[in-house]
Structure formats: structure tokens, C-alpha cells
Design a protein around this motif. Structure first.
Motif, PDB file in Angstrom:
ATOM      1  N   PRO A 189       0.802  -1.232   0.000  1.00 58.80           N
ATOM      2  CA  PRO A 189       0.000   0.000   0.000  1.00 58.80           C
ATOM      3  C   PRO A 189       0.831   1.276   0.000  1.00 58.80           C
ATOM      4  N   MET A 190       2.121   1.173   0.361  1.00 56.08           N
ATOM      5  CA  MET A 190       2.956   2.370   0.409  1.00 56.08           C
ATOM      6  C   MET A 190       3.090   3.029  -0.961  1.00 56.08           C
ATOM      7  N   LEU A 191       3.027   2.240  -2.045  1.00 55.74           N
ATOM      8  CA  LEU A 191       3.133   2.812  -3.385  1.00 55.74           C
ATOM      9  C   LEU A 191       1.974   3.769  -3.644  1.00 55.74           C
ATOM     10  N   GLY A 192       0.760   3.352  -3.341  1.00 55.88           N
ATOM     11  CA  GLY A 192      -0.402   4.212  -3.539  1.00 55.88           C
ATOM     12  C   GLY A 192      -0.364   5.435  -2.644  1.00 55.88           C
ATOM     13  N   TRP A 193       0.088   5.262  -1.409  1.00 55.81           N
ATOM     14  CA  TRP A 193       0.177   6.403  -0.493  1.00 55.81           C
ATOM     15  C   TRP A 193       1.179   7.438  -1.019  1.00 55.81           C
ATOM     16  N   ILE A 194       2.319   6.973  -1.497  1.00 58.86           N
ATOM     17  CA  ILE A 194       3.359   7.883  -1.982  1.00 58.86           C
ATOM     18  C   ILE A 194       2.877   8.678  -3.191  1.00 58.86           C
ATOM     19  N   VAL A 195       2.220   7.995  -4.140  1.00 55.92           N
ATOM     20  CA  VAL A 195       1.729   8.679  -5.340  1.00 55.92           C
ATOM     21  C   VAL A 195       0.668   9.710  -4.963  1.00 55.92           C
TER      22      VAL A 195
END
Length: 357
Positions: free
Chosen positions: A191-197
Motif C-alpha cells: 500500500p505504500m506505493l499508492g500512499w506515496i503517489v
């Protein structure tokens, strides 16, 4: 007077001893060359303008760049260090065998033109890439002149024309592209990828600023992020939208975060058992390819975010306080307003046309 001595190998060595000056010597292929150099050097000593150039004549650009990368580059930011290492490789590849004294403005201009015509992905090397390479070379000469005592008297890079900066990128996300992109990153197993974007789109922060964030920098109560080490060597406080606050809350409450890890977005331990920021470059590239967005860069999310702040009615000063741009000119390069989005705002300020009878 200079002393000229023929060496066993058939060359001529000129030796000058003059009161008030260090003893200097140089070897030449012919006696005529040795005599010419001796007369010129003695004349410069008499006029008080002699500069011992042996250091710059012996040191190649390759050796000078290695010294620069060892002594000067480590004092800069990690991202700058990586960039200078890459630029130095290109300079060494093309000019590394020249001595610092032999590199002329003409030779450097030839390097500039050759690099600008080299093929690259999607075309040729960009103007800005070559400008940055020349900037590194120029600073190397500045350091060599001021600190290394090599006998250099001028910086040849200052005498050539630099490539124009070119137009700033104006890549914006269409609503459909944004929908597909956010859906893809939110489906990713981490989920960190979506949070970062999402945070990049909401705040305009740089990827390095986001990935290096630590929990004490995040103040959810006041809805701000405090950045102490930014690209422009200054600190700034980034306000958070409601959406960004929600995302940060989810990231801070990440149930898989190790107790001893302060990074907001963390990766797996390395061979040294230390955790570093979450590395998402590879998966980002794969997702772009899958979504047929090869020309969209992660940095374009910052561009999109800053443009939206301007479109939302914030002043240049307010936007620069959020984004960290020190120059209004640089800020302008990141803000490309959609003309169609301005139509409704024009309607609000345009007076009704006076009827003509």
C-alpha cells in the motif's frame, strides 16, 4: 640566463634559476623550443606575472575529476553526489586524457556540440544534461584555480556558449490517466506505493522528500509536514489537504512497521540489517509501461500538484511556500494552466458587453 642541456635521449632540458622565483625546468624535443620557452618564462618573471603551470600540465582531467569527487562531492547532498558521479564519467570518457592546461574553450565547445548530437532515448541528449555537465567542469576549474595551486590562470568553460535551458516540461495528467494510475498503484500489493503517489499529487513534494520522511516530521494534529533538508538547502513546512492527512494517517498507522523504524515509508532490511526508504522506482516503471504512460515521470506528479495549486487560486508566494521554489521563474516552469479551466473564471470577471444600437 637559462641553462640548456641535451639529454641522453636526444631531448633538450631547459633550467631556469632566478632570485625570488622557484627553480623551474622543462624538457623539449628541440633546442629551439627550449630556447623559446626559456625566453618567455624569464620575461614573465621579470614582469612579475610568471605562474608555474607544471601542476596543471601534469594533471589530467580524469585525475582532477577523481580528486573533485573525493574531496568536493562528498560535501553535497546524496542526490547531487550521484548526479556528479554520472556526469564525471561522461567528461572522463570524452576529455579525460587532456591535461587541465591543454583543455581550451575550443575543445570544450567541441565536446558540447558532440554531446548535444548523441542519441538518447526518444531523441538526443537534452540541453539541460549538457549544461549540467559543463557546470560541473566549470566548478572543477574554479576549485582548481582557487584551492589546488596548479598554476591555472583562467576557466576555459566561461568562454563558451552554454546550451539554452529549453522549455520546461508541461506534461499534465488527464482525468482518465489519473483514474487509471491511481487505481493501478492502489491495487499494488504494497500500500505504500499508492500512499506515496497520492501524497505527491496532493502536496507537490519531491520523491526524495517523501521517501526520506520520518515520523517526527509528520504533525497530523496541525496537518503539516516539516522538511529540514530540501533541494534548495532550506527548511519549509508543507500544509496537508484533508486527503493528504488521511493518507498520512494510514501510513503512520501501518501495522507492519517495525517498532525500531522511524521511516514513514520503509523498505526491507539490507545486508547490513539496516532499513532504508521504500524503493519504488522499478515497480513505478513497470506500471507506467502497463498503463501506456511511458512519457510520464514521477516528477510530473509535482508538476501536476503545483499547477493545481495555481489553478485553485493560490498566489505565487503561497505556492512557492508550499513547493519550495525560490525563484518565480522556476515556479513558472512548473505551472502550466489548462486554458479550458480558466474559461469559467474569466466569465466571473468579464463584464457584460454593452449593447450597440
Amino acid at each position: 640566463m637559462a641553462t640548456l642541456v641535451k639529454t641522453p635521449s636526444g631531448t633538450w632540458k631547459a633550467l631556469i634559476r632566478k632570485t625570488g622565483w622557484p627553480t623551474v625546468a622543462k624538457t623539449f624535443r628541440t633546442k629551439r623550443d627550449a630556447e623559446d620557452w626559456s625566453r618567455r618564462t624569464e620575461d614573465e618573471m621579470v614582469r612579475g606575472i610568471y605562474v608555474q603551470r607544471s601542476g596543471s600540465e601534469r594533471m589530467t582531467l580524469e585525475a582532477a575529476l577523481k580528486r573533485y569527487l573525493s574531496d568536493i562531492t562528498p560535501t553535497k547532498k546524496p542526490t547531487t553526489q550521484r548526479g556528479e558521479t554520472s556526469k564525471a564519467k561522461k567528461l572522463i570518457e570524452h576529455l579525460g586524457k587532456y591535461s587541465l592546461a591543454a583543455l581550451s574553450a575550443e575543445i570544450i565547445a567541441g565536446y558540447r556540440d558532440k554531446r548535444l548530437n548523441e542519441p538518447s532515448r526518444g531523441g538526443t541528449i537534452s540541453n539541460n544534461t549538457v549544461r549540467l555537465e559543463l557546470a560541473l567542469l566549470s566548478h572543477l576549474y574554479t576549485v582548481a584555480i582557487q584551492e589546488w595551486g596548479l598554476g591555472l590562470t583562467f576557466n576555459p568553460v566561461l568562454n563558451i556558449r552554454k546550451p539554452s535551458p529549453g522549455d520546461g516540461r508541461d506534461r499534465r495528467l488527464s482525468p482518465e490517466e489519473e483514474r487509471l494510475l491511481l487505481a493501478a498503484v492502489n491495487r499494488h500489493s504494497n500500500p505504500m506505493l499508492g500512499w506515496i503517489v497520492c501524497i505527491a499529487l496532493e502536496t507537490g513534494m519531491l520523491s526524495s522528500e517523501i521517501s526520506s520522511l520520518r515520523r517526527p516530521q509528520v504533525d497530523l494534529a496541525k496537518r503539516v509536514i516539516r522538511l529540514s533538508d530540501t533541494k534548495n538547502d532550506g527548511s519549509r513546512t508543507v500544509p496537508l489537504s484533508k486527503r493528504a492527512t488521511e493518507v498520512f494517517k494510514a501510513a503512520m498507522d501501518n501495522p507492519v512497521r517495525p517498532i525500531d523504524c522511524n521511516l514513514v515509508f520503509f523498505g526491507e532490511p539490507g545486508k547490513d540489517k539496516k532499513r532504508r526508504p521504500y524503493a519504488f522506482t522499478k515497480i513505478w516503471g513497470q506500471l507506467k509501461k502497463k498503463l501506456d504512460l511511458p512519457d510520464f515521470r514521477f516528477h510530473d506528479l509535482r508538476h501536476e500538484a503545483v499547477s493545481r495549486l495555481v489553478e485553485g487560486g493560490l498566489s505565487d508566494q503561497e505556492v512557492s511556500a508550499i513547493s519550495g521554489h525560490k525563484s518565480m521563474q522556476m515556479l513558472k516552469r512548473y505551472t502550466h494552466l489548462r486554458a479550458e479551466d480558466l474559461v469559467s473564471r474569466l466569465d466571473k470577471i468579464t463584464r457584460p458587453a454593452t449593447e450597440v444600437y
